[in-house]
Design a protein around this motif. Structure first.
Motif, PDB file in Angstrom:
ATOM      1  N   VAL A  52     -34.373  16.180  36.061  1.00 11.72           N
ATOM      2  CA  VAL A  52     -34.368  14.702  36.151  1.00 11.72           C
ATOM      3  C   VAL A  52     -33.327  14.523  34.996  1.00 11.72           C
ATOM      4  CG1 VAL A  52     -35.393  12.504  35.744  1.00 11.72           C
ATOM      5  CG2 VAL A  52     -36.193  14.333  37.468  1.00 11.72           C
ATOM      6  N   ARG A  53     -33.670  15.206  33.647  1.00 14.26           N
ATOM      7  CA  ARG A  53     -33.089  14.589  32.423  1.00 14.26           C
ATOM      8  C   ARG A  53     -31.515  15.176  32.252  1.00 14.26           C
ATOM      9  NH1 ARG A  53     -34.063  11.430  28.909  1.00 14.26           N
ATOM     10  NH2 ARG A  53     -33.243  12.694  27.392  1.00 14.26           N
ATOM     11  N   LEU A  54     -31.132  16.234  33.149  1.00  9.36           N
ATOM     12  CA  LEU A  54     -29.679  16.391  33.359  1.00  9.36           C
ATOM     13  C   LEU A  54     -29.007  15.475  34.270  1.00  9.36           C
ATOM     14  CD1 LEU A  54     -29.886  20.422  33.560  1.00  9.36           C
ATOM     15  CD2 LEU A  54     -28.734  19.153  31.788  1.00  9.36           C
ATOM     16  N   PHE A  86     -29.857  28.756  37.545  1.00 10.34           N
ATOM     17  CA  PHE A  86     -29.702  27.516  38.144  1.00 10.34           C
ATOM     18  C   PHE A  86     -29.473  26.496  37.127  1.00 10.34           C
ATOM     19  CE2 PHE A  86     -31.993  28.804  42.216  1.00 10.34           C
ATOM     20  CZ  PHE A  86     -30.965  29.205  42.885  1.00 10.34           C
ATOM     21  N   LEU A  87     -30.267  26.705  36.146  1.00 15.02           N
ATOM     22  CA  LEU A  87     -30.139  25.762  34.794  1.00 15.02           C
ATOM     23  C   LEU A  87     -28.956  25.930  34.208  1.00 15.02           C
ATOM     24  CD1 LEU A  87     -32.015  23.381  33.616  1.00 15.02           C
ATOM     25  CD2 LEU A  87     -33.047  25.337  32.239  1.00 15.02           C
ATOM     26  N   LEU A  88     -28.595  27.033  34.138  1.00 15.40           N
ATOM     27  CA  LEU A  88     -27.169  27.211  33.263  1.00 15.40           C
ATOM     28  C   LEU A  88     -26.029  26.403  34.274  1.00 15.40           C
ATOM     29  CD1 LEU A  88     -27.195  30.719  32.323  1.00 15.40           C
ATOM     30  CD2 LEU A  88     -26.977  28.785  30.562  1.00 15.40           C
ATOM     31  N   PHE A  89     -26.207  26.836  35.527  1.00 12.29           N
ATOM     32  CA  PHE A  89     -25.280  25.889  36.217  1.00 12.29           C
ATOM     33  C   PHE A  89     -25.374  24.452  36.326  1.00 12.29           C
ATOM     34  CE2 PHE A  89     -23.155  26.695  40.721  1.00 12.29           C
ATOM     35  CZ  PHE A  89     -22.017  26.965  40.238  1.00 12.29           C
ATOM     36  N   GLY A  90     -26.592  23.733  36.226  1.00  7.13           N
ATOM     37  CA  GLY A  90     -26.807  22.333  35.882  1.00  7.13           C
ATOM     38  C   GLY A  90     -26.071  22.072  34.608  1.00  7.13           C
TER      39      GLY A  90
END
Lengths: 97, 315
Positions: free
Chosen positions: B45-47, A39-43
């Motif tokens: 939040v940082r993103l 998910f983080l990669l996607f974000g």
């Protein structure tokens, strides 16, 4: 960039845990770590343009809800397996109950 | 300054993830996982993704943490079995190397992403006025990718059904989850009495404000579910049996409203899940309202688990 690398590291860590942890509960935890990394990669991809792209973010929200549903089902399956057989792993060489 | 903050946050997330994997006990591992979810919410939040941060904190850390703790309490022993099934050193090194390759491959892909980044942001913003919502993420969830959201709503119903089917036959239709004794004093009792009135208002507000600001049905529904779970764990609220008609309607109301509006699209607009511009806002509100109720009901039932008490009489 930093969070992109963080996401990559989380995917690798989660995958390692999923492969090497024998207990099913810990496998579910590791799988969720892996999911968080994906998910983080996607974000991070959503953040790269001049304006934040809402489409990947909306899909991540959908993904989080589905991941929770899958985790809940997985945990109930593990608990039921434990109730019926007393097993906490799915090791092959285990004697049949 | 913000770079240092990001770096610390990234290291903290990875550190907690490593700890979650490495720690021996199940209980500390789950606590580590909850901390991981909360730190990840800070990363969101940082993103600049506050909607995702809300969902991650509520579902990823909160609700998942609760079901994991329930499972940890019930899964006892098995240490010898787990030790016997632990892979040997060389196997673990091989797995570690392969996973490192995957991670380095992903990192290389992240570093060499093409410039400029493809983005649908302008496209998504262009049609928002016609929908009557100002939050582009709600626009994507409800209009542009409405089908995904509909399928997700159906996934929740199926997940609840699948969990119920894990009950023994004689418990079918019984009360889900354990029954907690009534707490007449102590912090849990106080929280369960004071928080729900505030939490229910906040949950409805977060669901309502999702049209224009970060929030929405999933975040609001999760807050409502948390209030229900709090009252249930404190023994102040008995969950209805899974055979109760009202409960079943609450779970399917959202998906039914969604499908109904979707089919209506054939008549009053140009296809499945298409909204006519003049009615887009009220239709989206109708779906969001019904979905908030269904998300809350489904989450409570998923946390409670399969029926454990009552049920039909033995044949």
């Amino acid at each position: 960039m930093i969070f992109g690398l963080t996401g990559s590291a989380l995917v690798a860590l989660g995958l390692y845990g999923l492969v090497t942890q024998p207990a099913l509960l810990r496998k579910i935890l590791a799988f969720n770590l892996l999911g968080g990394g994906v998910f983080l990669l996607f974000g991070v991809m959503a953040r790269r343009g001049a304006v934040v792209d809402p489409v990947p973010q909306a899909l991540v929200i959908t993904g989080l809800v589905v991941a929770f549903a899958a985790t809940a089902l997985a945990l109930v399956l593990v608990l039921r397996l434990f109730q019926i057989t007393g097993a906490a792993t799915i090791a092959e060489d285990e004697a049949p109950p | 300054m913000s770079l240092v903050l990001d770096l610390c946050l990234a290291l903290a997330v990875i550190g907690v993830a490593v700890w979650t994997l490495a720690v021996r006990g199940n209980f500390p591992a789950v606590i580590g996982f909850v901390a991981y979810g909360l730190l990840l919410a800070l990363v969101w939040v940082r993103l600049g993704a506050v909607d995702v941060a809300l969902t991650e904190a509520a579902l990823g850390a909160g609700a998942t943490g609760v079901i994991l703790l329930f499972a940890v309490v019930r899964l006892r022993g098995g240490k010898a079995e787990i030790d016997a099934a632990t892979p040997s050193g060389p196997q673990r090194i091989a797995a570690g190397l392969l996973c490192a390759v995957v991670g380095i491959g992903l990192a290389a892909a992240v570093v060499t992403l093409p410039e400029p980044a493809p983005s649908l942001a302008a496209e998504a913003a262009r049609h928002l006025p016609a929908l009557g919502v100002a939050n582009p993420i709600t626009g994507v969830l409800m209009a542009y990718r409405g089908l995904d959201t509909l399928l997700e709503a159906v996934v929740l119903v199926f997940a609840v059904l699948a969990i119920w089917t894990m009950a023994p036959d004689r418990r079918w239709g019984g009360v889900p989850g354990p029954v907690f004794p009534v707490q007449s004093s102590g912090p849990l009792s106080l929280l369960a009495r004071v928080l729900p009135p505030i939490g229910i208002v906040v949950g409805i507000y977060v669901a309502w404000v999702g049209a224009d600001a970060p929030g929405g049905k999933f975040q609001g529904g999760t807050i409502l579910a948390a209030m229900g779970i709090l009252a249930w764990v404190a023994g102040l609220w008995r969950l209805p049996p899974t055979s109760a008609r009202g409960l079943r309607w609450a779970v399917v109301a959202g998906p039914l409203a969604f499908i109904g509006v979707g089919l209506l699209g054939f008549v009053i607009a140009d296809g499945f899940l298409a909204y006519p511009p003049s009615l887009a806002k009220p239709l989206i509100l109708l779906i969001e309202g019904a979905m908030t109720l269904s998300v809350a009901a489904a989450l409570i039932l998923m946390v409670a688990g399969p029926p454990e008490g009552g049920g039909r009489r033995a044949p």
